[in-house]
Write a protein that holds these residues in place. Sequence first.
Motif, PDB file in Angstrom:
ATOM      1  N   MET A   1     117.720  11.695 -34.705  1.00  0.00           N
ATOM      2  CA  MET A   1     116.544  11.937 -35.515  1.00  0.00           C
ATOM      3  C   MET A   1     116.127  10.637 -36.208  1.00  0.00           C
ATOM      4  N   GLY A   2     114.817  10.378 -36.297  1.00  0.00           N
ATOM      5  CA  GLY A   2     114.317   9.144 -36.879  1.00  0.00           C
ATOM      6  C   GLY A   2     114.194   9.220 -38.388  1.00  0.00           C
ATOM      7  N   ASP A   3     113.763   8.117 -38.965  1.00  0.00           N
ATOM      8  CA  ASP A   3     113.585   8.039 -40.415  1.00  0.00           C
ATOM      9  C   ASP A   3     112.466   8.967 -40.876  1.00  0.00           C
ATOM     10  N   ARG A   4     112.606   9.427 -42.117  1.00  0.00           N
ATOM     11  CA  ARG A   4     111.542  10.172 -42.799  1.00  0.00           C
ATOM     12  C   ARG A   4     111.024   9.280 -43.915  1.00  0.00           C
ATOM     13  N   TRP A   5     109.715   9.284 -44.075  1.00  0.00           N
ATOM     14  CA  TRP A   5     109.069   8.474 -45.094  1.00  0.00           C
ATOM     15  C   TRP A   5     108.451   9.345 -46.174  1.00  0.00           C
ATOM     16  N   HIS A   6     108.483   8.826 -47.396  1.00  0.00           N
ATOM     17  CA  HIS A   6     107.739   9.393 -48.513  1.00  0.00           C
ATOM     18  C   HIS A   6     106.527   8.479 -48.707  1.00  0.00           C
ATOM     19  N   VAL A   7     105.335   9.054 -48.659  1.00  0.00           N
ATOM     20  CA  VAL A   7     104.093   8.275 -48.729  1.00  0.00           C
ATOM     21  C   VAL A   7     103.361   8.631 -50.017  1.00  0.00           C
ATOM     22  N   GLU A   8     102.958   7.603 -50.744  1.00  0.00           N
ATOM     23  CA  GLU A   8     102.195   7.802 -51.984  1.00  0.00           C
ATOM     24  C   GLU A   8     100.968   6.909 -51.975  1.00  0.00           C
ATOM     25  N   VAL A   9      99.904   7.389 -52.612  1.00  0.00           N
ATOM     26  CA  VAL A   9      98.700   6.588 -52.816  1.00  0.00           C
ATOM     27  C   VAL A   9      98.475   6.496 -54.317  1.00  0.00           C
ATOM     28  N   ASP A  10      98.373   5.281 -54.821  1.00  0.00           N
ATOM     29  CA  ASP A  10      98.070   5.069 -56.241  1.00  0.00           C
ATOM     30  C   ASP A  10      96.568   5.250 -56.409  1.00  0.00           C
ATOM     31  N   ARG A  11      96.180   6.405 -56.916  1.00  0.00           N
ATOM     32  CA  ARG A  11      94.751   6.710 -57.035  1.00  0.00           C
ATOM     33  C   ARG A  11      94.076   5.895 -58.126  1.00  0.00           C
ATOM     34  N   GLY A  12      94.854   5.245 -58.975  1.00  0.00           N
ATOM     35  CA  GLY A  12      94.273   4.342 -59.958  1.00  0.00           C
ATOM     36  C   GLY A  12      93.862   3.017 -59.332  1.00  0.00           C
ATOM     37  N   VAL A  13      94.394   2.751 -58.149  1.00  0.00           N
ATOM     38  CA  VAL A  13      94.105   1.511 -57.426  1.00  0.00           C
ATOM     39  C   VAL A  13      93.151   1.768 -56.260  1.00  0.00           C
ATOM     40  N   CYS A  14      93.248   2.951 -55.654  1.00  0.00           N
ATOM     41  CA  CYS A  14      92.454   3.297 -54.470  1.00  0.00           C
ATOM     42  C   CYS A  14      90.964   3.144 -54.753  1.00  0.00           C
ATOM     43  N   ILE A  15      90.256   2.491 -53.830  1.00  0.00           N
ATOM     44  CA  ILE A  15      88.812   2.308 -53.966  1.00  0.00           C
ATOM     45  C   ILE A  15      88.032   3.200 -53.000  1.00  0.00           C
ATOM     46  N   GLY A  16      88.733   4.029 -52.250  1.00  0.00           N
ATOM     47  CA  GLY A  16      88.069   4.972 -51.363  1.00  0.00           C
ATOM     48  C   GLY A  16      87.412   4.341 -50.154  1.00  0.00           C
ATOM     49  N   SER A  17      87.977   3.264 -49.651  1.00  0.00           N
ATOM     50  CA  SER A  17      87.380   2.591 -48.491  1.00  0.00           C
ATOM     51  C   SER A  17      87.457   3.441 -47.222  1.00  0.00           C
ATOM     52  N   GLY A  18      88.442   4.329 -47.151  1.00  0.00           N
ATOM     53  CA  GLY A  18      88.608   5.164 -45.964  1.00  0.00           C
ATOM     54  C   GLY A  18      89.344   4.495 -44.824  1.00  0.00           C
ATOM     55  N   MET A  19      89.796   3.265 -45.030  1.00  0.00           N
ATOM     56  CA  MET A  19      90.511   2.552 -43.972  1.00  0.00           C
ATOM     57  C   MET A  19      91.754   3.320 -43.534  1.00  0.00           C
ATOM     58  N   CYS A  20      92.451   3.945 -44.489  1.00  0.00           N
ATOM     59  CA  CYS A  20      93.667   4.689 -44.154  1.00  0.00           C
ATOM     60  C   CYS A  20      93.360   5.863 -43.234  1.00  0.00           C
ATOM     61  N   VAL A  58      93.400  -2.760 -50.949  1.00  0.00           N
ATOM     62  CA  VAL A  58      93.902  -2.950 -52.313  1.00  0.00           C
ATOM     63  C   VAL A  58      95.384  -2.601 -52.436  1.00  0.00           C
ATOM     64  N   GLU A  59      96.075  -2.433 -51.302  1.00  0.00           N
ATOM     65  CA  GLU A  59      97.504  -2.107 -51.274  1.00  0.00           C
ATOM     66  C   GLU A  59      97.846  -0.930 -52.183  1.00  0.00           C
ATOM     67  N   ALA A  60      97.076   0.151 -52.050  1.00  0.00           N
ATOM     68  CA  ALA A  60      97.293   1.346 -52.862  1.00  0.00           C
ATOM     69  C   ALA A  60      98.352   2.275 -52.274  1.00  0.00           C
ATOM     70  N   ILE A  61      98.803   2.005 -51.043  1.00  0.00           N
ATOM     71  CA  ILE A  61      99.729   2.903 -50.351  1.00  0.00           C
ATOM     72  C   ILE A  61     101.148   2.343 -50.411  1.00  0.00           C
ATOM     73  N   THR A  62     102.072   3.200 -50.825  1.00  0.00           N
ATOM     74  CA  THR A  62     103.487   2.849 -50.860  1.00  0.00           C
ATOM     75  C   THR A  62     104.241   3.790 -49.928  1.00  0.00           C
ATOM     76  N   ILE A  63     105.131   3.211 -49.121  1.00  0.00           N
ATOM     77  CA  ILE A  63     105.974   3.996 -48.225  1.00  0.00           C
ATOM     78  C   ILE A  63     107.422   3.673 -48.560  1.00  0.00           C
ATOM     79  N   THR A  64     108.219   4.715 -48.770  1.00  0.00           N
ATOM     80  CA  THR A  64     109.655   4.541 -48.997  1.00  0.00           C
ATOM     81  C   THR A  64     110.418   5.466 -48.054  1.00  0.00           C
ATOM     82  N   LEU A  65     111.675   5.112 -47.788  1.00  0.00           N
ATOM     83  CA  LEU A  65     112.530   5.998 -47.005  1.00  0.00           C
ATOM     84  C   LEU A  65     112.854   7.215 -47.852  1.00  0.00           C
ATOM     85  N   SER A  66     112.678   8.393 -47.296  1.00  0.00           N
ATOM     86  CA  SER A  66     112.887   9.636 -48.052  1.00  0.00           C
ATOM     87  C   SER A  66     114.306   9.775 -48.562  1.00  0.00           C
ATOM     88  N   ASP A  67     115.289   9.401 -47.747  1.00  0.00           N
ATOM     89  CA  ASP A  67     116.677   9.643 -48.139  1.00  0.00           C
ATOM     90  C   ASP A  67     117.230   8.632 -49.130  1.00  0.00           C
TER      91      ASP A  67
END
Length: 77
Positions: A1-20, A58-67
Amino acid sequence: MGDRWHVEVDRGVCIGSGMCVNHAPGGFRLDSARQSHPAEAETDANEKVLTAAEGCPVEAITITLSDSGEVVFPPEE
């Protein structure tokens, strides 16, 4: 089984570009205020979500390993 990621978006930084949403359709969505949200807080590691994080102007997205909480993106300086 592969890695699981926890994904967060800092909405205080997000400018809504839609690139993601363009890089990872199904991985992110924009709300009515054009703020990004991960479609799921936990996801299997995948290249499209990583590409979306790397392409965020704006680097609003953070990805960390869930475990372990180890940072996948952004890279530690």
